[in-house]
Motif scaffolding. Structure first.
Motif, PDB file in Angstrom:
ATOM      1  N   PRO A 531       0.839  -1.182   0.000  1.00  0.00           N
ATOM      2  CA  PRO A 531       0.000   0.000   0.000  1.00  0.00           C
ATOM      3  C   PRO A 531       0.887   1.250   0.000  1.00  0.00           C
ATOM      4  O   PRO A 531       1.951   1.259   0.633  1.00  0.00           O
ATOM      5  CB  PRO A 531      -0.779  -0.115   1.300  1.00  0.00           C
ATOM      6  N   ASN A 536       5.838   2.817   3.008  1.00  0.00           N
ATOM      7  CA  ASN A 536       6.275   1.865   2.003  1.00  0.00           C
ATOM      8  C   ASN A 536       7.591   2.250   1.374  1.00  0.00           C
ATOM      9  O   ASN A 536       8.406   1.405   1.068  1.00  0.00           O
ATOM     10  CB  ASN A 536       5.204   1.716   0.926  1.00  0.00           C
ATOM     11  N   GLU A 598       1.308  -8.896   2.983  1.00  0.00           N
ATOM     12  CA  GLU A 598       0.550  -7.642   3.000  1.00  0.00           C
ATOM     13  C   GLU A 598      -0.910  -7.841   3.386  1.00  0.00           C
ATOM     14  O   GLU A 598      -1.601  -6.909   3.780  1.00  0.00           O
ATOM     15  CB  GLU A 598       0.647  -6.951   1.636  1.00  0.00           C
ATOM     16  N   VAL A 601      -2.683  -6.569   6.729  1.00  0.00           N
ATOM     17  CA  VAL A 601      -3.382  -5.305   7.016  1.00  0.00           C
ATOM     18  C   VAL A 601      -4.896  -5.504   7.049  1.00  0.00           C
ATOM     19  O   VAL A 601      -5.628  -4.655   7.537  1.00  0.00           O
ATOM     20  CB  VAL A 601      -3.037  -4.180   5.998  1.00  0.00           C
ATOM     21  N   GLU A 608      -1.446   0.095   8.168  1.00  0.00           N
ATOM     22  CA  GLU A 608      -0.294  -0.038   7.280  1.00  0.00           C
ATOM     23  C   GLU A 608       1.003   0.313   8.008  1.00  0.00           C
ATOM     24  O   GLU A 608       2.039  -0.301   7.801  1.00  0.00           O
ATOM     25  CB  GLU A 608      -0.477   0.845   6.047  1.00  0.00           C
TER      26      GLU A 608
END
Ligand code: ADP
Ligand code: MG
Length: 625
Positions: A531, A536, A598, A601, A608
């Motif tokens: 995300p 990130n 991932e 989440v 995140e």
């Protein structure tokens, strides 16, 4: 007057086990059910495995006395499992053979069969006549053979050789032999005479009811063959051997199959005999029970002197390969198994290669300045063939989306088991929808594959090289679902299952190294999908400092813990406390396993930002180990 020789096991404390055979029938359903692949897989003559519905990354492995695969003939079943016990009947011992399993799994086929494929009943009766005929005159015994045929329906004992039958009582004599006063017993002197009585009685059974399927799947049909031998000389001893051949009621769970018109109470009564049979077999086979609960149902009471004790008993558990039988198969195996073992290796994961878009592949190869190797080409060709002709039903014929749809089906089934009638209809619709999705995806897969082949040929011609056709471990058009439980086998293609939804933008991620399926990533796939946001970028930065293969391994390790770890192991992860661990377990319970890290989440409370911190802490911690 003949003197009776007491051979019953009344005083005999030794109880023998019930031998258990499992027979998988071939597909008899529609073609599309076949293309889903079987839900069970035989391993050898005694073992088989089935996917564990509680955790689709595992299979449950069962061990039986005998496993008959779908190709086993009627004769093989008879010769290996039934024929050896028949001689005992001629010397005053008892035996029972019964077929267990859900409706449609092949009980009647196994016991009765057809004129082209006669089953256990006609073969056993013929054999009893042959054995008697072969007895030496000089042994000094006279034999007589008789038959009775009855049905237990709704805990009522009904005589099938007499049309006006009422519920008959079951009694025990002083030698602990079980009798049914009033039950027709007909002496038969040949097989054709047996047939003359048996065939109309079988018809009698099935046509007596308007809802014939319902009745025949809910009643136990019991054929009794009695062999009495009498000593010619004084003291004219007499011995009676009984053989029960039983086509049991369907073992399916009536609550789950939503059988209408049968109220829970009634269905419970109908299955009381079956339920008690399972307790009896259990206590006989575990050898620990103080009391075998024969008296708790009509069926077990009737079979008391022919099941366990000094009798020879065989249960043939019939199972079906189609997914719609999954839960019934699972519970039938649990009932029948001598032992079971959970194996952390899903057999459905041996699936066909992931189709890829060839243009990308061609470019990649071109850039890398390589061309496909011969072995790779051959390997792909072979697999393609297997997939198309479906010649190996156990391993290869799987849709690209099957595992995750399977997860969803299982989750739905699970819900169905606990939900009310009104919800069930909509659940069933969901199941139907999922099946439709599988079908559509299969068609898409085929389309992709033919395009792939065509384009890769074209690309090969264009580059003037021996172009390797687009192949596994390459860009997948659908999202890849890693199976952390599957260890890549160097000789065998290990292709990871795919998820149904979530179409991904195409990315060129990996190249195949020589023949091995070992993957070297050029770029981290999962990072690309992270995300967005600062976190990130940060994560990409710190991750990019690390060796990609080590990083990959660490991610796999973490994913494995997330998917298979118990509460304790989950809590062993950095940043995961008791509450988070429980939330993860809860998520897994509903959704199956995490496709990628991932997905975390999606778990409640996992933002995140938290995910990013989680990743950093855990990757460093795993690498530090
Ligand atoms: P059940 O008695 O358990 O309800 P059936 O014996 O009626 O099941 O079997 C269901 C269908 O499957 C029947 O059409 C039967 O002929 C077929 N069948 C079952 N077992 C086999 C087998 N081993 N080989 C071929 N057909 C089979
Ligand atoms: Mg049947």
């Amino acid at each position: 007057m003949a003197q009776r020789a007491a051979v019953a096991d009344g005083g005999n404390k030794k109880t023998s086990r019930v031998r258990v055979a499992v027979r998988l029938r071939p597909y008899v359903g529609k073609q599309d059910e076949r293309s889903e692949g079987p839900c069970v897989k035989g391993l050898d003559a005694q073992n088989l495995e089935i996917i564990n519905w509680r955790n689709a990354t595992e299979t449950v492995k069962y061990h039986f006395d005998v496993y008959h695969d779908e190709q086993t003939t009627q004769q093989e079943v008879f010769l290996s499992s039934v024929k050896p016990i028949l001689p005992h009947i001629l010397s005053g011992q008892n035996a029972s053979v019964f077929a267990y399993g859900p409706t449609g799994a092949g009980k009647t086929h196994t016991m009765l069969g057809s004129s082209e494929q006669p089953g256990v009943i006609p073969r056993a009766v013929r054999e009893v006549f042959n054995l008697v005929k072969a007895k030496d005159e000089d042994e000094g015994w006279d034999y007589s053979i008789g038959m009775s045929y009855l049905e237990i329906y709704n805990e009522k004992v009904l005589d099938l050789l007499s049309l006006s039958s009422q519920d008959l009582p079951i009694r025990e004599d002083r030698d602990k032999n079980i009798l049914i006063p009033g039950l027709t017993h007909t002496t038969i002197s040949s097989f054709s005479e047996f047939d003359k009585h048996f065939v109309p009685a079988s018809l009698n059974r099935t046509t007596a009811s308007t809802k014939l399927n319902e009745r025949s799947s809910r009643s136990h049909a019991i054929l009794l063959i009695k062999v009495v031998r009498t000593q010619r000389a004084f003291p004219h001893r007499q011995q009676t051997g009984k053989l029960y051949l039983v086509d049991l009621a369907g073992s399916e769970d009536n609550r789950r199959t939503g059988n209408r018109g049968i109220r829970l109470k009634e269905s419970g009564a109908i299955n009381l005999s079956l339920f008690t049979l399972s307790k009896v077999v259990d206590s006989l086979n575990s050898g620990t029970a103080v009391r075998v609960p024969y008296r708790d149902s009509k069926l077990t009471r009737l079979l008391q002197d022919s099941l366990g004790g000094s009798a020879h008993s065989l249960m043939i558990t019939n199972i079906a390969p189609e997914y719609k039988y999954y839960f019934d198969t699972f519970s039938a195996l649990n009932f029948a198994a001598k032992s079971k073992l959970i194996v952390n290796k899903p057999f459905t994961r041996e699936t066909v290669a992931v189709p890829v878009l060839p243009v990308k592949r061609a470019r990649e190869d071109h850039e890398a300045g390589r061309s496909g190797t011969e072995p790779q080409k051959k390997k792909q060709k072979d697999e393609k063939k297997t997939e198309q002709d479906g010649s190996s039903p156990s391993a290869h014929y799987h849709s690209l989306s099957e595992p995750s749809v399977m997860d969803r089906l299982i989750a739905l089934e699970k819900l169905m088991m606990s939900c009310q009638d009104k919800d069930r209809t909509s659940m069933l619709k969901d199941v139907a929808q999922s099946r439709k999705e599988i079908q559509e995806l299969k068609e898409k897969q085929k389309e992709f594959e033919s395009k792939t082949l065509l384009l890769s040929q074209l690309a090969g011609e264009k580059h003037g090289t021996k172009q390797e056709p687009a192949f596994r471990n390459n860009t997948a058009p659908l999202h890849r679902k890693p199976s952390n439980a599957t260890k890549p086998n160097k000789q065998q293609a290990v292709v990871q299952p795919l998820q149904v939804s979530q179409l991904q933008p195409l990315q060129q991620l990996a190249v195949v190294k020589k023949q091995s399926v070992c993957v070297k990533r050029k770029q981290l796939p999962d990072q690309v999908e992270l995300p967005g946001g600062k976190e990130n970028i940060m994560e990409t930065n710190w991750e990019s400092q690390l060796d990609t293969s080590v990083l990959d391994q660490s991610r796999q390790k973490i994913l494995q813990v997330l998917n298979t770890g118990a509460l304790k192991e989950l809590k062993g992860l950095q940043q995961i406390g008791d509450k988070k661990a429980k939330l993860i377990l809860g998520w897994r319970e509903i959704h199956g396993h995490f496709t990628k890290l991932e997905d975390l989440v999606k778990v409640e409370g996992m933002s995140e930002k938290r995910f990013s911190t989680f990743m950093k802490a855990n990757i460093l911690s795993v690498m530090g180990k």
